[in-house]
Design a protein around this motif. Structure first.
Motif, PDB file in Angstrom:
ATOM      1  N   THR A  99       0.847  -1.191   0.000  1.00  0.00           N
ATOM      2  CA  THR A  99       0.000   0.000   0.000  1.00  0.00           C
ATOM      3  C   THR A  99       0.882   1.239   0.000  1.00  0.00           C
ATOM      4  O   THR A  99       1.593   1.497   0.970  1.00  0.00           O
ATOM      5  CB  THR A  99      -0.928   0.019   1.230  1.00  0.00           C
ATOM      6  N   PRO A 100       0.871   2.025  -1.086  1.00  0.00           N
ATOM      7  CA  PRO A 100       1.777   3.163  -1.198  1.00  0.00           C
ATOM      8  C   PRO A 100       1.380   4.337  -0.324  1.00  0.00           C
ATOM      9  O   PRO A 100       0.236   4.438   0.144  1.00  0.00           O
ATOM     10  CB  PRO A 100       1.676   3.535  -2.681  1.00  0.00           C
ATOM     11  N   ILE A 101       2.309   5.239  -0.111  1.00  0.00           N
ATOM     12  CA  ILE A 101       2.061   6.436   0.692  1.00  0.00           C
ATOM     13  C   ILE A 101       0.906   7.241   0.108  1.00  0.00           C
ATOM     14  O   ILE A 101       0.097   7.811   0.843  1.00  0.00           O
ATOM     15  CB  ILE A 101       3.341   7.286   0.778  1.00  0.00           C
ATOM     16  N   SER A 102       0.810   7.281  -1.221  1.00  0.00           N
ATOM     17  CA  SER A 102      -0.239   8.064  -1.864  1.00  0.00           C
ATOM     18  C   SER A 102      -1.639   7.627  -1.432  1.00  0.00           C
ATOM     19  O   SER A 102      -2.559   8.450  -1.345  1.00  0.00           O
ATOM     20  CB  SER A 102      -0.118   7.962  -3.384  1.00  0.00           C
ATOM     21  N   ALA A 103      -1.816   6.335  -1.137  1.00  0.00           N
ATOM     22  CA  ALA A 103      -3.122   5.846  -0.689  1.00  0.00           C
ATOM     23  C   ALA A 103      -3.484   6.426   0.674  1.00  0.00           C
ATOM     24  O   ALA A 103      -4.654   6.749   0.939  1.00  0.00           O
ATOM     25  CB  ALA A 103      -3.117   4.319  -0.620  1.00  0.00           C
ATOM     26  N   PHE A 104      -2.490   6.601   1.524  1.00  0.00           N
ATOM     27  CA  PHE A 104      -2.748   7.169   2.852  1.00  0.00           C
ATOM     28  C   PHE A 104      -2.900   8.685   2.786  1.00  0.00           C
ATOM     29  O   PHE A 104      -3.669   9.269   3.560  1.00  0.00           O
ATOM     30  CB  PHE A 104      -1.636   6.761   3.815  1.00  0.00           C
ATOM     31  N   GLU A 105      -2.212   9.319   1.848  1.00  0.00           N
ATOM     32  CA  GLU A 105      -2.417  10.757   1.649  1.00  0.00           C
ATOM     33  C   GLU A 105      -3.835  11.022   1.178  1.00  0.00           C
ATOM     34  O   GLU A 105      -4.460  12.015   1.571  1.00  0.00           O
ATOM     35  CB  GLU A 105      -1.401  11.291   0.643  1.00  0.00           C
ATOM     36  N   LYS A 106      -4.359  10.130   0.362  1.00  0.00           N
ATOM     37  CA  LYS A 106      -5.736  10.257  -0.097  1.00  0.00           C
ATOM     38  C   LYS A 106      -6.718  10.057   1.051  1.00  0.00           C
ATOM     39  O   LYS A 106      -7.734  10.745   1.149  1.00  0.00           O
ATOM     40  CB  LYS A 106      -6.012   9.241  -1.203  1.00  0.00           C
ATOM     41  N   ALA A 107      -6.386   9.133   1.948  1.00  0.00           N
ATOM     42  CA  ALA A 107      -7.291   8.818   3.058  1.00  0.00           C
ATOM     43  C   ALA A 107      -7.233   9.844   4.176  1.00  0.00           C
ATOM     44  O   ALA A 107      -8.267  10.195   4.778  1.00  0.00           O
ATOM     45  CB  ALA A 107      -6.960   7.434   3.624  1.00  0.00           C
ATOM     46  N   PHE A 108      -6.028  10.365   4.479  1.00  0.00           N
ATOM     47  CA  PHE A 108      -5.850  11.231   5.647  1.00  0.00           C
ATOM     48  C   PHE A 108      -5.570  12.694   5.308  1.00  0.00           C
ATOM     49  O   PHE A 108      -5.480  13.528   6.200  1.00  0.00           O
ATOM     50  CB  PHE A 108      -4.705  10.699   6.518  1.00  0.00           C
ATOM     51  N   GLY A 109      -5.399  12.991   4.022  1.00  0.00           N
ATOM     52  CA  GLY A 109      -5.094  14.358   3.619  1.00  0.00           C
ATOM     53  C   GLY A 109      -3.655  14.488   3.164  1.00  0.00           C
ATOM     54  O   GLY A 109      -2.738  13.908   3.770  1.00  0.00           O
TER      55      GLY A 109
END
Length: 271
Positions: A99-109
């Protein structure tokens, strides 16, 4: 210092399976108060219930760190529980494979500080190794905090870029399975030469564990250690002539195996 900050501000652990439990046990042994930890897990173990952490309670703090330790396939259902913590000072650390960092940036801002980490299963006995990489909003203090938390279960290394994570996954993330398979096949080969199964397994387990410890602690590199135990025209040389064959020995086989794992990691990251 990082654990003191976490103790003061709190830590949220999303998912507490084998890896999450190993980390939590290390933190508690290291002095992190159970009262500073919130754990969200739908199927808590008896051990987790007895730790004294805030278990499946409403998160009433803005924690220093929130750790995502759920399986990738559970991510969609689990991440909303942490969404309210995004966009602030909470440092997010993910140990979810693929799961890439971009997926968490999308989820958390996009402005949330996010670190992607890849530990491995020897963390369960405090002998793991974790690789970490952060996004642009993670400073040196955040990397230090992640390093101290993950060092509770083993060594920590920093990557130069997220693109290296696929290779890390293939070498150290999946690597313990390769070693376990080596143990079982080495034991099976011993049985084929006339050893009882239990004895062959004991010999294989102790040999792999001892050789690993020797390789980790020795001043010489593995190539020199191999030379040190290989007498000319002896038994070890006879075996190595098979194992080191460039066509079908370890060099070719492991190169293909690691490439297959890295390719699969890339596929998972790309959805």
């Amino acid at each position: 210092m990082a654990l003191e900050n976490v103790a003061a501000k709190g830590l949220v652990l999303l998912g507490c399976g084998k890896m999450g439990s190993a980390m939590l046990e290390g933190w508690l042994k290291g002095g992190l108060p159970a009262g500073s930890v919130w754990v969200l897990d739908p199927n808590p173990s008896d051990w987790l219930k007895a730790t004294g952490v805030h278990l499946n309670e409403e998160i009433t703090i803005t924690p220093a760190v929130a750790i995502v330790a759920v399986k990738p396939q559970m991510m969609g259902a689990a991440l909303p529980a942490l969404r309210a913590l995004g966009g602030g000072d909470t440092l997010f650390i993910s140990i979810a494979a693929g799961t890439p960092i971009s997926a968490f940036e999308k989820a958390f801002g996009a402005t949330s500080p996010i670190i992607r980490a890849m530990p491995n299963t020897p963390a369960a006995v405090g002998r793991g190794i974790s690789a970490i990489i952060g996004n642009a909003h993670v400073g040196e203090a955040g990397l230090n905090q992640a390093e101290e938390l993950l060092s509770a279960v083993g060594q920590v290394v920093r990557l130069e870029g997220e693109e290296q994570m696929d290779a890390v996954t293939a070498v150290s993330g999946s690597g313990p399975a390769y070693v376990f398979h080596l143990i079982e096949t080495l034991a099976a080969a011993g049985v084929a030469q006339g050893l009882p199964e239990a004895l062959a397994l004991q010999l294989a387990q102790a040999t792999v564990a001892g050789a690993g410890a020797l390789a980790e602690g020795a001043a010489e590199d593995p190539s020199q250690l191999r030379v040190n135990v290989t007498s000319p025209n002896g038994t070890t040389q006879a075996a190595l002539e098979v194992l080191m064959n460039e066509d079908d020995g370890f060099p070719a086989l492991l190169k293909r195996a690691v490439a297959a794992a890295a390719d699969r990691s890339r596929e998972l990251a790309n959805g």
